[in-house]
Scaffold this motif. Structure first.
Motif, PDB file in Angstrom:
ATOM      1  N   ILE A   1       0.834  -1.203   0.000  1.00 33.82           N
ATOM      2  CA  ILE A   1       0.000   0.000   0.000  1.00 33.82           C
ATOM      3  C   ILE A   1       0.866   1.249   0.000  1.00 33.82           C
ATOM      4  CG2 ILE A   1      -1.779   1.318   1.215  1.00 33.82           C
ATOM      5  CD1 ILE A   1      -1.437  -2.237   2.235  1.00 33.82           C
TER       6      ILE A   1
ATOM      7  N   GLU B   1      -7.800  -6.212  -2.705  1.00 31.69           N
ATOM      8  CA  GLU B   1      -8.158  -4.938  -2.075  1.00 31.69           C
ATOM      9  C   GLU B   1      -8.594  -5.152  -0.628  1.00 31.69           C
ATOM     10  OE1 GLU B   1     -11.407  -1.356  -2.250  1.00 31.69           O
ATOM     11  OE2 GLU B   1     -10.868  -2.269  -4.166  1.00 31.69           O
TER      12      GLU B   1
ATOM     13  N   VAL C   1      -9.424   4.066  -2.236  1.00 30.99           N
ATOM     14  CA  VAL C   1      -8.492   3.552  -3.240  1.00 30.99           C
ATOM     15  C   VAL C   1      -8.404   4.546  -4.392  1.00 30.99           C
ATOM     16  CG1 VAL C   1      -8.035   1.694  -4.896  1.00 30.99           C
ATOM     17  CG2 VAL C   1      -8.947   1.154  -2.626  1.00 30.99           C
TER      18      VAL C   1
ATOM     19  N   GLU D   1      -4.818   0.896  -8.611  1.00 30.53           N
ATOM     20  CA  GLU D   1      -4.302  -0.451  -8.388  1.00 30.53           C
ATOM     21  C   GLU D   1      -3.242  -0.724  -9.449  1.00 30.53           C
ATOM     22  OE1 GLU D   1      -6.050  -4.987  -8.843  1.00 30.53           O
ATOM     23  OE2 GLU D   1      -7.409  -3.404  -8.176  1.00 30.53           O
TER      24      GLU D   1
ATOM     25  N   PHE E   1      -1.554  -1.064  -4.177  1.00 30.41           N
ATOM     26  CA  PHE E   1      -2.656  -0.112  -4.184  1.00 30.41           C
ATOM     27  C   PHE E   1      -2.153   1.250  -3.741  1.00 30.41           C
ATOM     28  CE2 PHE E   1      -4.602  -4.211  -3.758  1.00 30.41           C
ATOM     29  CZ  PHE E   1      -5.725  -4.125  -4.568  1.00 30.41           C
TER      30      PHE E   1
END
Length: 163
Positions: free
Chosen positions: A18, A57, A75, A78, A108
């Motif tokens: 992330i 996710e 988000v 991606e 992400f």
């Protein structure tokens, strides 16, 4: 130590990573709890394994909650591809009992929606001892060598999000 032939046969562990941006487009990084305080390469972005049957996710949100105490995010993007890195041979047997040669990650980019006070490293199974918001372009310089190429790929992938 495992032979190169045995290492080559090991699978990659499916994981997520992330890139967490605050409202100023600075990136969350944290120092690993098992790292020496004076190690300038002990910083990383949140990451972790994908449980069997888990959506990437959902895994990313779960990892955020487990590692930094919050998943108050949205988000932004991606990664198109899965990114891989290999563990150094000397580390393979110490990581996950030698079952994996490295990690294969879906990344992400997420925007943190909360206040810094929501971030809590004192989770059930702490992984980090310290954290800060860092300049996007400095990320590869802050991490351990075997993750550096992956971090550079993440920066290229999400460069459009940071002016």
């Amino acid at each position: 130590m495992l032979s190169a032939k045995k290492i080559a046969k090991l699978p990659y562990r499916p994981c997520v990573g992330i890139l967490l941006l605050n409202t100023e487009n600075r990136v969350f990084v944290a120092r690993r709890i098992d790292a020496k305080k004076d190690n300038p390469l002990a910083w990383q972005m949140p990451q972790g394994g994908i449980d069997k049957g888990e959506d990437p996710e959902a895994a990313a949100r779960r990892e955020l909650h487990e590692e930094i105490g919050t998943d108050n995010v949205t988000v932004l993007a991606e990664s198109r591809d899965w990114l891989r890195y290999d563990f150094p041979p000397a580390l393979i047997e110490r990581v996950r009992g030698g079952r994996y040669r490295g990690q294969e990650q879906k990344w992400f980019a997420m925007r943190f929606l909360g206040a810094d006070s929501e971030i809590n490293l004192e989770t059930e199974h702490p992984e980090f001892s310290d954290w800060r918001w860092e300049d996007f372009h400095r990320l590869p310089d802050l991490t351990i060598a075997f993750k550096r190429d992956t971090y550079q790929a993440v920066l290229r992938e999400f460069a459009h999000l940071v002016p």
